[in-house]
Design an enzyme around this catalytic site. Structure first.
Site, PDB file in Angstrom:
ATOM      1  N   HIS A   1       0.861  -1.258   0.017  1.00 26.52           N
ATOM      2  CA  HIS A   1       0.053  -0.022  -0.064  1.00 26.52           C
ATOM      3  C   HIS A   1       0.889   1.107   0.183  1.00 26.52           C
ATOM      4  CE1 HIS A   1      -3.959  -1.445   1.171  1.00 26.52           C
ATOM      5  NE2 HIS A   1      -3.289  -2.564   1.601  1.00 26.52           N
TER       6      HIS A   1
ATOM      7  N   HIS B   1      -5.351  -0.109  15.063  1.00 25.90           N
ATOM      8  CA  HIS B   1      -6.788  -0.281  14.311  1.00 25.90           C
ATOM      9  C   HIS B   1      -6.343  -1.030  13.097  1.00 25.90           C
ATOM     10  CE1 HIS B   1      -5.021   3.626  13.423  1.00 25.90           C
ATOM     11  NE2 HIS B   1      -5.758   3.819  12.131  1.00 25.90           N
TER      12      HIS B   1
ATOM     13  N   HIS C   1     -10.001   6.528  15.976  1.00 30.37           N
ATOM     14  CA  HIS C   1      -8.685   6.047  16.237  1.00 30.37           C
ATOM     15  C   HIS C   1      -7.615   6.997  16.628  1.00 30.37           C
ATOM     16  CE1 HIS C   1     -10.541   2.930  13.435  1.00 30.37           C
ATOM     17  NE2 HIS C   1     -10.969   2.604  14.607  1.00 30.37           N
TER      18      HIS C   1
ATOM     19  N   GLU D   1      -7.051   9.825  13.942  1.00 31.25           N
ATOM     20  CA  GLU D   1      -7.960   9.767  12.699  1.00 31.25           C
ATOM     21  C   GLU D   1      -9.331   9.642  13.238  1.00 31.25           C
ATOM     22  OE1 GLU D   1      -6.526   5.964  10.961  1.00 31.25           O
ATOM     23  OE2 GLU D   1      -4.505   6.913  10.604  1.00 31.25           O
TER      24      GLU D   1
ATOM     25  N   HIS E   1      -2.293  -1.029  11.881  1.00 27.86           N
ATOM     26  CA  HIS E   1      -1.441  -0.155  12.018  1.00 27.86           C
ATOM     27  C   HIS E   1      -1.508   0.745  13.253  1.00 27.86           C
ATOM     28  CE1 HIS E   1      -4.156   1.738   9.563  1.00 27.86           C
ATOM     29  NE2 HIS E   1      -3.961   2.939   9.997  1.00 27.86           N
TER      30      HIS E   1
END
Length: 434
Positions: A288, A367, A361, A337, A331
């Site tokens: 990613h 999360h 989070h 966030e 992560h």
């Protein structure tokens, strides 16, 4: 409608618009006599001495100057909060909310604001707040401006018309609209009701992120941002001017519509953007890219490379990565966030996270995909796949999002959110090589 061709990096290309021919002053910004008997007024969105590339201001030519209103008095509204936010309601626990229910009594856009979280300091002009709105009636005799920060508004249900000093902009789900600090506006419903999210930015105004090695093309294109065309109201009557000042609502009587600007020019104006026009950058090999690659707008902090607030989206896109766990990996990170869902499903949480809802989070709170999403991802055939039924976003901040009592104690907070990970089992085999 005029197009906003500025790059939103504070460079703010100059724009001009007039509702009556000849109303726009040429040359001297504030001549001895303004055409049509108008008043010249400057609106500054930055310090006078800010560098040219981030200096924001506009000249307004209006029927009456903005000083014409009564004394401000406090408005008692318990669901809107300002800094400092109380840490007592902010555990490191991951949290998620269902959509906020619509009110049982008619509420305007401003009356329907509920503060969910925030950080920083209004006084020090840093940080941000997250609000939800639920509106069931239009504003008619009320007008509003925010002295604390700019509003980045993300409609989730129901289209809205924002009538501003600079003209009108309509915003529907799938679009965003930004009303800079200090600009007066009124919100009218286009549908029967409307619901959505707001990021109130106390820091540097939102701008486009630098593209770096991406080059000249990609992400949000400056030409796709729109500003309003000049329009004016010449109405007298009994009106109310509401302002948010130092975290509190105030109101004053005003005997005319403040949306009486006949012409304007400058670098400071409201704007809107269609999120469907975002040019998504993604991997075509494996792994990613970091979620920062999905940044639409950013408010920089004094620390280079660390944002006061980023607005990030996860739109429809192709997933083609080979030998890769395709949902967002598990992560922990220093950024905090808050995620919302505009429509469709989010690939890491296909159940429980519904349009109009949100999750939080905070810094270093782990999360990632729930158990069902993990099991689906590790057994999926990795063929090219197009995610077409999704539009999620994040308000991502370098500071912890501190919850309000209204958010922590909300009936629509999911008290069992942590259960979504409890079925994740150990698959460890000491002699196995993946």
């Amino acid at each position: 409608m005029n197009k906003h061709t500025a790059n939103l990096k504070g460079l703010g290309n100059h724009h001009e618009s007039e509702a009556l021919e000849g109303a726009l002053v040429k040359g001297c910004n504030s001549p001895q006599k303004v055409p049509y008997g108008l008043y010249a007024e400057q609106l500054s969105g930055s310090a006078f001495t800010s560098p040219r590339h981030i200096n924001l201001s506009s000249w307004l030519y209006r029927i009456r100057p903005s000083v014409l209103h009564g004394e401000f008095h406090p408005v008692l509204q318990t669901d809107l909060a300002g800094t400092p936010f109380d840490l007592a309601y902010t555990p490191p626990t991951q949290m998620r909310w269902d959509p906020m229910p619509y009110p049982a009594v008619p509420r305007s856009f401003i009356e329907g604001l509920v503060t969910l979280a925030g950080n920083g300091s209004i006084e020090m002009q840093g940080g941000a707040a997250i609000h939800l709105y639920c509106a069931t009636r239009s504003m008619h005799n009320e007008f509003f401006y925010n002295a604390d920060g700019e509003f980045l508004i993300v409609p989730q249900e129901g289209a809205l018309r924002f009538k501003t000093e600079f003209g009108s902009l309509d915003a529907k789900p799938g679009e965003l609209i930004v009303i800079p600090r200090g600009i007066k506006f009124q919100v009218q419903l286009i549908a029967e009701k409307a619901r959505g999210y707001i990021c109130e930015n106390f820091g540097s105004p939102f701008r486009l992120p630098e593209l770096g090695v991406i080059g000249a093309n990609g992400l949000a294109n400056p030409r796709d941002f729109h500003i309003p065309s000049a329009a004016f109201e010449d109405r007298e009557g009994n009106f109310i001017l509401i302002t948010k000042f130092q975290g509190q609502l105030w109101q004053a009587a005003i005997n005319h519509s403040p949306l009486d600007v006949v012409a304007w020019h400058g670098t400071y104006a409201p704007y809107k953007y269609d999120l469907a026009l975002f040019n998504t950058i993604n991997t075509v090999s494996f792994d990613h890219p970091d979620p920062s690659i999905f940044t639409v707008l950013t408010s920089p902090s004094p620390v280079q490379g660390v944002a006061n607030i980023d607005f990030v989206i996860f739109p429809p896109r192709w997933m083609v990565a080979k030998d890769t766990f395709r949902p967002p990996y598990y992560h922990r990170n220093i950024m905090s966030e808050y995620m919302g869902l505009i429509h469709g499903a989010y690939d890491a949480k296909e159940t429980g996270f519904v349009p109009g809802g949100g999750s939080l989070h905070n810094c270093m709170s782990a999360h990632g995909p729930d158990a069902a999403a993990f099991n689906k991802a590790v057994s999926a055939a990795l063929e090219p796949e197009y995610y077409d039924n999704t539009l999620a976003f994040m308000f991502e901040s370098r500071q912890v999002w501190r919850l309000t009592p209204a958010a922590y104690n909300a009936d629509f907070r999911q008290k069992d959110y942590l259960a979504c990970w409890q079925e994740l089992k150990s698959h460890f085999q000491a002699k196995s090589i993946a």
